[in-house]
Design an enzyme around this catalytic site. Structure first.
Site, PDB file in Angstrom:
ATOM      1  N   GLU A   1       0.642  -0.929  -0.100  1.00 41.34           N
ATOM      2  CA  GLU A   1       0.299   0.080  -0.156  1.00 41.34           C
ATOM      3  C   GLU A   1       0.823   1.083   0.183  1.00 41.34           C
ATOM      4  OE1 GLU A   1      -0.734   0.445   4.318  1.00 41.34           O
ATOM      5  OE2 GLU A   1      -1.962  -0.983   3.344  1.00 41.34           O
TER       6      GLU A   1
ATOM      7  N   TYR B   1       6.555   1.265  -8.815  1.00 42.09           N
ATOM      8  CA  TYR B   1       5.820  -0.272  -8.052  1.00 42.09           C
ATOM      9  C   TYR B   1       5.650   0.125  -9.871  1.00 42.09           C
ATOM     10  CZ  TYR B   1       6.394   1.415  -3.441  1.00 42.09           C
ATOM     11  OH  TYR B   1       6.871   1.192  -2.332  1.00 42.09           O
TER      12      TYR B   1
END
Length: 149
Positions: free
Chosen positions: A107, A119
């Site tokens: 997260e 990411y």
């Protein structure tokens, strides 16, 4: 010179606490929380560090529990002076190498565009959001990585 990526050792704990405080300020893990992480190393935690003679980054992984095949990236950080130099990518590469055949979740704050870009570059995709998860009401973006063959 690229830093060495290695498993954290017990003598890294104080430096990790200081690095976490530098990177996360009031949201840093306490000394006790880091002690808990070290107590659980090899049981269900992996902590990798980027070492240039001093620690410049780290990643903490929560390993799969019985019958689950999901790894969680609990924390990843690079010192402000070393950001955008590839160290975060090195840490993520080393972490994902330990996750063969597994799904990886993490997260990230919705406003952290540079981390989200990193990411995505590694193949993570957004799968969900947690509304108001972080202090100040900021959303958490939940991202997933699956190894592609």
């Amino acid at each position: 010179m690229r830093p060495a990526i290695r498993a954290a050792r017990s003598d890294d704990q104080a430096e990790l606490v200081a690095l976490d405080e530098l990177c996360f300020g009031p949201a840093a893990w306490s000394t006790g929380a880091w002690a808990d992480e070290f107590d659980r190393l090899s049981e269900d935690r992996v902590v990798l560090v980027a070492d240039e003679g001093a620690l410049v980054g780290y990643v903490v992984l929560l390993l799969p529990q019985v019958a689950l095949d999901v790894v969680e990236v609990l924390r990843i950080a690079v010192t402000p002076a070393e950001r955008r130099t590839g160290i975060g990518g090195q840490l993520l590469t080393a972490a994902l190498a330990r996750c063969a055949g597994r799904t990886v979740l993490l997260e990230v704050a919705a406003s952290n565009e540079s981390a989200i870009g990193l990411y995505r570059g590694f193949g993570f995709e957004e799968i969900s959001r947690r509304s108001g998860y972080y202090g100040g009401g900021e959303d958490a973006v939940i991202m997933r990585w699956r190894e592609t063959v």
